[in-house]
Enzyme design. Structure first.
Site, short mmCIF file in Angstrom:
data_model
loop_
_atom_site.label_atom_id
_atom_site.label_comp_id
_atom_site.label_asym_id
_atom_site.label_seq_id
_atom_site.Cartn_x
_atom_site.Cartn_y
_atom_site.Cartn_z
N ASP A 73 15.21 -7.38 -3.30
CA ASP A 73 14.65 -6.10 -2.84
C ASP A 73 15.07 -5.89 -1.39
OD1 ASP A 73 13.28 -3.73 -3.11
OD2 ASP A 73 11.30 -4.60 -2.77
N LYS A 121 -1.30 -9.62 3.98
CA LYS A 121 -1.03 -8.92 2.72
C LYS A 121 -2.03 -9.41 1.69
CE LYS A 121 3.22 -7.88 0.94
NZ LYS A 121 4.53 -8.06 0.24
N LEU A 143 -0.61 -1.14 7.18
CA LEU A 143 0.83 -1.00 7.48
C LEU A 143 1.63 -0.55 6.27
CD1 LEU A 143 1.42 -4.25 9.57
CD2 LEU A 143 1.18 -1.93 10.45
N VAL A 199 -1.58 -4.61 -0.59
CA VAL A 199 -1.80 -3.79 0.60
C VAL A 199 -1.56 -4.67 1.82
CG1 VAL A 199 -3.36 -2.17 1.72
CG2 VAL A 199 -3.66 -2.67 -0.70
N VAL A 200 -0.90 -4.09 2.85
CA VAL A 200 -0.57 -4.87 4.04
C VAL A 200 -1.31 -4.29 5.25
CG1 VAL A 200 1.30 -5.65 5.53
CG2 VAL A 200 1.70 -5.40 3.08
N GLU A 241 1.37 0.05 1.62
CA GLU A 241 0.65 -0.13 0.36
C GLU A 241 1.64 0.05 -0.78
OE1 GLU A 241 -2.93 2.10 -0.03
OE2 GLU A 241 -3.46 1.02 -1.87
P1 ADP Z 1 5.12 -4.10 0.42
O1 ADP Z 1 4.94 -4.94 -0.78
O2 ADP Z 1 4.01 -3.12 0.64
O3 ADP Z 1 6.47 -3.45 0.50
P2 ADP Z 1 5.90 -5.60 2.81
O4 ADP Z 1 5.84 -7.08 2.87
O5 ADP Z 1 7.25 -4.97 2.72
O6 ADP Z 1 4.95 -5.14 1.63
O7 ADP Z 1 5.15 -5.03 4.09
C1 ADP Z 1 4.84 -3.66 4.20
C2 ADP Z 1 5.09 -3.19 5.63
O8 ADP Z 1 4.28 -3.93 6.54
C3 ADP Z 1 6.52 -3.39 6.09
O9 ADP Z 1 7.36 -2.33 5.73
C4 ADP Z 1 6.35 -3.49 7.59
O10 ADP Z 1 6.26 -2.21 8.17
C5 ADP Z 1 5.00 -4.18 7.74
N1 ADP Z 1 5.15 -5.64 7.92
C6 ADP Z 1 5.24 -6.58 6.95
N2 ADP Z 1 5.36 -7.83 7.47
C7 ADP Z 1 5.36 -7.68 8.81
C8 ADP Z 1 5.44 -8.59 9.93
N3 ADP Z 1 5.55 -9.91 9.77
N4 ADP Z 1 5.39 -8.06 11.18
C9 ADP Z 1 5.26 -6.73 11.36
N5 ADP Z 1 5.18 -5.83 10.37
C10 ADP Z 1 5.22 -6.28 9.10
#
Ligand code: ADP
Ligand code: MG
Length: 357
Positions: free
Chosen positions: A172, A60, A28, A35-36, A30
């Protein structure tokens, strides 16, 4: 009861995950620090795990900053659960080839961030559809768009107020870190990786390199440089309410929230490049939005003019709120609680205001 004792008891009763319990899905996101992935539970989890029926999770895999992010999420789930994505569990995973990683698990809230929704030509009507709260008595146009944006702003400020009341500054806050929760049909905050917990002094030294320059307030650092750096936890606990009063670190997020408000009102400022250009212009105007308006309005594109028109509705109450959020001095910015009480969100207040004019 001691906060840490309560936390301990809560952890005892909350089942934990192991690496093998999870099946990884689509990536989702990086970033530089992790990485998510979308994830689900393995058919036969090795340990007794909760959320078996919910299924959809987000994982994550984070670097060293994951420890802070786990701390923040644990705090949030106890103190202001509705502000942020539903956190399930976080742990240190040692078996990875890349060395120790922190794994964080949330419930999958939905597929769209506010950023995704704002990139659509349909914004803000696409949000209205997802909220299933059609404003039926209004034809498409400025009034209706303004009402949808009001609803979104109220939700964002409500979530921020929850964090700030808990003593957490996000640092952020941006559309990419705001997820639309399909379950609750509201926006929730994600990504506490750069957050600071001022009451306990966790992540006390601002990591300025973590901040996104597009949405960061001009002070960059949430504390003045006079603030003693990295006090031990007990000292921070004793001092931080005072520091909070003196430096108003929560207003850092308010500036970011103001820029999001601006981008929602002005379709021409939604792209990254347009926002960067706006930031340059605002800096040249010494961060005075009214000066920026004066300099830009005479030769404004129809996109920009529409934004001014929207914020000028009801005697300019939207513009008034925006200018009280986006200010150079943190101390002059409105708080999240103050913004929620602003007449922009108050229909009856609006009526009174327009009658008085
Ligand atoms: P990063 O450090 O990569 O910015 P994030 O925590 O912002 O990590 O997550 C990256 C992306 O994953 C988000 O922009 C979103 O699209 C998706 N995401 C994160 N948490 C969730 C969640 N609980 N449910 C659905 N999508 C999520
Ligand atoms: Mg993010």
């Amino acid at each position: 009861f001691d906060m840490f004792f309560l936390a301990f008891v809560e952890r005892l009763f909350r089942p934990t995950f192991k690496k093998d319990d999870l099946v990884l899905g689509k990536k989702l996101g990086e970033g530089a620090f992790g990485v998510v992935y979308r994830a689900s539970l393995a058919k036969k989890p090795s340990s007794k795990v909760p959320y078996q029926k919910e299924g959809d999770l987000v994982l994550k895999k984070a670097t060293e900053y994951g420890a802070v992010e786990i701390w923040m999420n644990e705090r949030v789930r106890r103190a202001c659960a509705n502000s942020c994505a539903d956190f399930v569990h976080g742990f240190l995973e040692n078996s990875s080839k890349k060395g120790a990683e922190y794994w964080l698990i949330w419930r999958y809230e939905g597929e769209a961030t506010l950023y995704d929704l704002m990139q659509s030509k349909e914004f803000p009507y696409n949000v209205e559809t997802m909220m299933l709260r059609e404003v039926q008595d209004l034809p498409r146009g400025l009034e209706r768009e303004n009402r949808i944006i009001q609803t979104i702003m109220r939700q964002l400020l409500f979530a921020l107020d929850g964090l700030h009341s808990t003593g957490i500054v996000h640092r952020d806050f941006k559309p990419q870190n705001i997820i639309f929760s399909e379950g609750s049909r509201t926006f929730k905050i994600i990504d506490l990786g750069a957050a600071a917990d001022l009451r306990v002094g966790i992540n006390y030294i601002p990591k300025e390199f973590l901040l996104d320059p597009r949405y960061a307030a001009p002070e960059q650092y949430i504390m003045s440089t006079q603030t003693p750096s990295a006090p031990s936890a007990p000292v921070a606990t004793a001092l931080s309410p005072v520091l909070w009063q003196m430096n108003l670190p929560d207003r850092f997020d308010i500036y970011s929230a103001g820029l999001i408000f601006l981008q929602m009102a002005f379709s021409g400022l939604r792209s990254d490049s347009a926002l960067i250009q706006f930031n340059r212009q605002l800096k040249r105007c010494n961060f005075d939005l009214n000066a920026w308006r004066k300099s830009i309005e005479p030769r404004a594109s129809s996109d920009l003019r529409k934004g001014f028109e929207l914020l000028d509705l009801d005697g300019g109450i939207g513009w008034e709120l925006l200018t009280s959020m986006v200010r150079y001095k943190a101390g002059q910015r409105i708080s999240a609680k103050g913004a929620l009480a602003h007449p922009y969100f108050d229909r009856e207040g609006l009526l009174v205001l327009s009658l008085m004019q």
